[in-house]
Write an enzyme that holds these catalytic residues in place. Sequence first.
Site, PDB file in Angstrom:
ATOM      1  N   HIS A  54      34.032  41.144  34.254  1.00 42.87           N
ATOM      2  CA  HIS A  54      33.234  42.317  33.888  1.00 42.87           C
ATOM      3  C   HIS A  54      33.265  42.520  32.391  1.00 42.87           C
ATOM      4  O   HIS A  54      33.975  41.812  31.673  1.00 42.87           O
ATOM      5  CB  HIS A  54      33.661  43.559  34.675  1.00 42.87           C
ATOM      6  CG  HIS A  54      35.037  44.075  34.384  1.00 42.87           C
ATOM      7  ND1 HIS A  54      36.183  43.361  34.657  1.00 42.87           N
ATOM      8  CD2 HIS A  54      35.456  45.258  33.857  1.00 42.87           C
ATOM      9  CE1 HIS A  54      37.242  44.074  34.312  1.00 42.87           C
ATOM     10  NE2 HIS A  54      36.830  45.225  33.815  1.00 42.87           N
ATOM     11  N   HIS A  56      34.272  44.956  30.292  1.00 43.86           N
ATOM     12  CA  HIS A  56      35.204  45.775  29.510  1.00 43.86           C
ATOM     13  C   HIS A  56      35.905  44.961  28.422  1.00 43.86           C
ATOM     14  O   HIS A  56      36.210  43.786  28.608  1.00 43.86           O
ATOM     15  CB  HIS A  56      36.249  46.425  30.424  1.00 43.86           C
ATOM     16  CG  HIS A  56      35.715  47.613  31.168  1.00 43.86           C
ATOM     17  ND1 HIS A  56      36.277  48.081  32.316  1.00 43.86           N
ATOM     18  CD2 HIS A  56      34.653  48.415  30.900  1.00 43.86           C
ATOM     19  CE1 HIS A  56      35.588  49.137  32.748  1.00 43.86           C
ATOM     20  NE2 HIS A  56      34.596  49.352  31.910  1.00 43.86           N
ATOM     21  N   ASP A  58      38.840  44.777  27.321  1.00 44.56           N
ATOM     22  CA  ASP A  58      40.111  44.104  27.606  1.00 44.56           C
ATOM     23  C   ASP A  58      39.941  42.920  28.569  1.00 44.56           C
ATOM     24  O   ASP A  58      40.906  42.425  29.151  1.00 44.56           O
ATOM     25  CB  ASP A  58      41.147  45.103  28.152  1.00 44.56           C
ATOM     26  CG  ASP A  58      40.689  45.784  29.423  1.00 44.56           C
ATOM     27  OD1 ASP A  58      39.511  46.195  29.494  1.00 44.56           O
ATOM     28  OD2 ASP A  58      41.504  45.901  30.355  1.00 44.56           O
ATOM     29  N   HIS A  59      38.694  42.449  28.702  1.00 47.77           N
ATOM     30  CA  HIS A  59      38.433  41.247  29.510  1.00 47.77           C
ATOM     31  C   HIS A  59      37.559  40.248  28.759  1.00 47.77           C
ATOM     32  O   HIS A  59      37.552  39.068  29.097  1.00 47.77           O
ATOM     33  CB  HIS A  59      37.796  41.645  30.851  1.00 47.77           C
ATOM     34  CG  HIS A  59      38.726  42.493  31.665  1.00 47.77           C
ATOM     35  ND1 HIS A  59      39.461  42.003  32.711  1.00 47.77           N
ATOM     36  CD2 HIS A  59      39.096  43.793  31.517  1.00 47.77           C
ATOM     37  CE1 HIS A  59      40.238  42.968  33.185  1.00 47.77           C
ATOM     38  NE2 HIS A  59      40.037  44.068  32.476  1.00 47.77           N
ATOM     39  N   HIS A 112      34.177  49.527  39.941  1.00 48.63           N
ATOM     40  CA  HIS A 112      34.856  49.726  38.647  1.00 48.63           C
ATOM     41  C   HIS A 112      33.794  49.698  37.545  1.00 48.63           C
ATOM     42  O   HIS A 112      33.723  50.604  36.720  1.00 48.63           O
ATOM     43  CB  HIS A 112      35.891  48.627  38.459  1.00 48.63           C
ATOM     44  CG  HIS A 112      36.618  48.668  37.150  1.00 48.63           C
ATOM     45  ND1 HIS A 112      37.485  49.673  36.814  1.00 48.63           N
ATOM     46  CD2 HIS A 112      36.596  47.824  36.088  1.00 48.63           C
ATOM     47  CE1 HIS A 112      37.976  49.440  35.594  1.00 48.63           C
ATOM     48  NE2 HIS A 112      37.444  48.328  35.134  1.00 48.63           N
ATOM     49  N   ASP A 131      39.287  43.878  37.534  1.00 49.83           N
ATOM     50  CA  ASP A 131      39.828  45.229  37.725  1.00 49.83           C
ATOM     51  C   ASP A 131      39.320  45.873  39.013  1.00 49.83           C
ATOM     52  O   ASP A 131      39.241  47.104  39.111  1.00 49.83           O
ATOM     53  CB  ASP A 131      39.448  46.132  36.534  1.00 49.83           C
ATOM     54  CG  ASP A 131      40.208  45.762  35.274  1.00 49.83           C
ATOM     55  OD1 ASP A 131      41.086  44.887  35.341  1.00 49.83           O
ATOM     56  OD2 ASP A 131      39.911  46.361  34.220  1.00 49.83           O
ATOM     57  N   HIS A 169      45.334  43.071  35.552  1.00 47.70           N
ATOM     58  CA  HIS A 169      46.409  43.846  34.922  1.00 47.70           C
ATOM     59  C   HIS A 169      47.712  43.772  35.706  1.00 47.70           C
ATOM     60  O   HIS A 169      47.701  43.596  36.929  1.00 47.70           O
ATOM     61  CB  HIS A 169      46.023  45.332  34.825  1.00 47.70           C
ATOM     62  CG  HIS A 169      44.926  45.617  33.853  1.00 47.70           C
ATOM     63  ND1 HIS A 169      45.153  45.981  32.548  1.00 47.70           N
ATOM     64  CD2 HIS A 169      43.579  45.590  34.005  1.00 47.70           C
ATOM     65  CE1 HIS A 169      43.995  46.178  31.933  1.00 47.70           C
ATOM     66  NE2 HIS A 169      43.013  45.954  32.799  1.00 47.70           N
TER      67      HIS A 169
END
Length: 252
Positions: A54, A56, A58-59, A112, A131, A169
Amino acid sequence: MTEILIIKCLNDNYAYIYLNDKKEAFVVDPSEAGPVIDTLEKNDLQLKYILNTHHHFDHIGGNFELKEKYNCKIVGSKKDRDRIPGIDIEISDGDYWSFKEHTAQIIEIPGHTSGHIAFFFKSLNAVFTGDTLFSLGCGRLFEGTPTMMWNSLKKLRALPDQTKIYCGHEYTLSNGKFINSIYPSEDMRLKIESLVELNEKNLPSIPSTIADEKKMNIFLKADDISLIKNLGLQGKSPEEVFGYIRELKDNF
Ligand code: ZN
Ligand code: FE
């Protein structure tokens, strides 16, 4: 030989590198380039693809730097073509994407985010869930409804029991504490003990398996009669039960 390396990134993120015996590799969700480059260099690997679950930060944070350095291709959801930096290969629900002899089934799992996907590699016995599904938990609903997320989790729950789950995570311990706070059990107490030990040794709790999550993850049990009864939610639909649990977790 099948090998999936677990790369710690940022505070509590994981990126994953799959490598074959020709030292060719793909990476899933590189939140930052540094730790991924370190692992590639240490193992003398050629990075061919980046897979994003996805959009975001942090990905996808490492996308551009890795693409520039390795000239690799970036694979992501067609629905997120404008949100996945550097995307080259756009995929949709039910598509297959292959890396040499291994083929991933693309499963759209919105909730999400609206464009979230999972990569299920049957031959690697592995699913990359980003996530959406965590060990003992699930992602927050940033771009979806409880019904969307519940349907997405049911798709993942239907994968073969032995499938290993590689999620975005390391939230397992706090997820376990949450479950134990609303639905305590001896099994969960023991699980938390073993997670505390892993944490102290700075070891990942990943991968989990579909079988373990079906047993322990409360977010996969919103249609479980004894759980529903225990929470005093008789007569509620699984979607409502899921939404209720998700909201409790948001405020945990
Ligand atoms: Zn996310
Ligand atoms: Fe994330």
